[in-house]
Design a protein around this motif. Structure first.
Motif, short mmCIF file in Angstrom:
data_model
loop_
_atom_site.label_atom_id
_atom_site.label_comp_id
_atom_site.label_asym_id
_atom_site.label_seq_id
_atom_site.Cartn_x
_atom_site.Cartn_y
_atom_site.Cartn_z
N UNK A 89 0.85 -1.17 0.00
CA UNK A 89 0.00 0.00 0.00
C UNK A 89 0.89 1.24 0.00
N UNK A 90 1.25 1.70 -1.19
CA UNK A 90 2.08 2.89 -1.30
C UNK A 90 3.56 2.64 -1.12
N UNK A 91 4.02 1.42 -1.33
CA UNK A 91 5.44 1.12 -1.16
C UNK A 91 6.23 1.59 -2.37
N UNK A 92 7.34 2.25 -2.13
CA UNK A 92 8.19 2.71 -3.22
C UNK A 92 9.47 1.88 -3.26
N UNK A 93 10.13 1.89 -4.45
CA UNK A 93 11.43 1.24 -4.62
C UNK A 93 11.41 -0.18 -4.10
N UNK A 94 10.69 -1.06 -4.79
CA UNK A 94 10.46 -2.41 -4.30
C UNK A 94 11.71 -3.29 -4.37
N UNK A 95 12.57 -3.10 -5.38
CA UNK A 95 13.72 -3.99 -5.53
C UNK A 95 14.67 -3.91 -4.34
N UNK A 96 15.01 -2.72 -3.82
CA UNK A 96 15.84 -2.69 -2.61
C UNK A 96 15.18 -3.41 -1.44
N UNK A 97 13.85 -3.36 -1.35
CA UNK A 97 13.17 -4.05 -0.26
C UNK A 97 13.25 -5.56 -0.42
N UNK A 98 13.27 -6.03 -1.67
CA UNK A 98 13.45 -7.47 -1.91
C UNK A 98 14.84 -7.90 -1.46
N UNK A 99 15.84 -7.07 -1.72
CA UNK A 99 17.21 -7.38 -1.26
C UNK A 99 17.26 -7.43 0.27
N UNK A 100 16.57 -6.48 0.90
CA UNK A 100 16.49 -6.48 2.36
C UNK A 100 15.81 -7.75 2.86
N UNK A 101 14.78 -8.20 2.16
CA UNK A 101 14.08 -9.42 2.55
C UNK A 101 15.03 -10.62 2.53
N UNK A 102 15.84 -10.72 1.49
CA UNK A 102 16.81 -11.81 1.40
C UNK A 102 17.82 -11.71 2.55
N UNK A 103 18.26 -10.49 2.86
CA UNK A 103 19.21 -10.30 3.96
C UNK A 103 18.61 -10.73 5.29
N UNK A 104 17.37 -10.35 5.53
CA UNK A 104 16.73 -10.70 6.80
C UNK A 104 16.43 -12.20 6.87
N UNK A 105 16.12 -12.81 5.74
CA UNK A 105 15.93 -14.26 5.73
C UNK A 105 17.24 -14.96 6.11
N UNK A 106 18.34 -14.44 5.61
CA UNK A 106 19.65 -14.99 5.95
C UNK A 106 19.95 -14.80 7.44
N UNK A 107 19.61 -13.62 7.96
CA UNK A 107 19.82 -13.36 9.39
C UNK A 107 18.92 -14.23 10.26
N UNK A 108 17.66 -14.38 9.86
CA UNK A 108 16.73 -15.20 10.64
C UNK A 108 17.21 -16.65 10.71
N UNK A 109 17.67 -17.17 9.59
CA UNK A 109 18.18 -18.54 9.56
C UNK A 109 19.44 -18.67 10.42
N UNK A 110 20.35 -17.70 10.27
CA UNK A 110 21.59 -17.72 11.05
C UNK A 110 21.30 -17.59 12.54
N UNK A 111 20.36 -16.71 12.89
CA UNK A 111 20.02 -16.53 14.31
C UNK A 111 19.38 -17.77 14.91
N UNK A 112 18.63 -18.51 14.09
CA UNK A 112 18.04 -19.75 14.59
C UNK A 112 19.13 -20.76 14.94
N UNK A 113 20.10 -20.92 14.02
CA UNK A 113 21.23 -21.81 14.31
C UNK A 113 22.00 -21.34 15.55
N UNK A 114 22.15 -20.02 15.65
CA UNK A 114 22.88 -19.45 16.78
C UNK A 114 22.17 -19.73 18.10
N UNK A 115 20.83 -19.55 18.10
CA UNK A 115 20.06 -19.78 19.32
C UNK A 115 20.17 -21.23 19.77
N UNK A 116 20.01 -22.15 18.84
CA UNK A 116 20.07 -23.57 19.20
C UNK A 116 21.47 -23.98 19.64
#
Length: 231
Positions: A89-116
């Protein structure tokens, strides 16, 4: 730990304003309550999965809370990014946000391994998972650089119907609860009576957040209808 975890609320606040026009107060309340629903469900899932192994190792409450905060907060932030991309809803510059999504997915996966690995007292500096944090931060930097190069986008490129936004965002709480229930049923053999004291406040917060989400969604819908009638 506090510095890395504090990245999440700051980033989440930035996502609320990652749009061509300033969000309405009702929309902000809807996004905040929706984010709270994600966090509550992720907390419930992690309690069910790791409580048994953690209690057997005699892990303290602060240690356990810090370890769980890594995957819980970053998974919730990842879901918020996916929600922002999906409803747009009114989001601008979608491609940088997709890159951020990939980065956060990588962090979420890494943090899960780290927590365990923390719960198993197996983490050591220089482990393979450290690469995930560095790569994720590098991707976020690249996304910011790309966004700066693009500059401001015309508002008409980001404009989107509020009706479509409401339809898509309205499905997210139900889908989140469904996935949570499916995961809990998958690990039902790990359920223990001692978990009730931990799950009760999570369930109480979830009920309040669902109510706030419905109230804010109704208010936002009324504002959208009023704006369409006025135009």
């Amino acid at each position: 730990d506090l510095g890395f975890l504090a990245f999440v609320p700051v980033f989440a606040a930035g996502l609320l304003f990652y749009r061509a026009t300033a969000p309405r107060a009702s929309y902000t309340m809807m996004e905040v309550s929706q984010g709270g629903i994600f966090i509550a469900c992720i907390i419930a899932v992690h309690i069910v999965i790791v409580y048994g192994p953690a209690s057997q190792r005699g892990v303290g409450d602060l240690y356990l809370g810090t370890a769980l905060a890594y995957p819980v907060l970053y998974m919730a932030l990842l879901v918020q990014v996916l929600s922002t991309l999906g409803t747009k809803e009114g989001v601008t510059a979608r491609h940088p946000l997709v890159v951020v999504m990939v980065a956060l997915a990588l962090h979420a996966m890494t943090n899960s391994f780290y927590a365990y690995s923390l719960l198993g007292h197996a983490y050591q500096t220089g482990a393979f998972m450290d690469v995930g944090w560095v790569a994720g931060l590098a991707l976020i930097y690249c996304a910011a650089e790309e966004r700066l190069r693009q500059g401001e986008r015309p508002q008409h490129e980001a404009a989107e119907s509020g009706d479509r936004f409401l339809r898509l965002s309205g499905m997210l709480p139900s889908l989140t609860l469904l996935v949570t229930l499916a995961v809990v049923m998958r690990f039902r053999d790990r359920l223990q009576p001692e978990m009730i004291t931990l799950l009760e406040p999570v369930a109480f917060a979830l009920v309040i957040l669902l109510g706030l989400r419905e109230w804010a969604g109704h208010a936002f819908k009324m504002q959208v209808l009023a704006a369409e009638q006025a135009s």
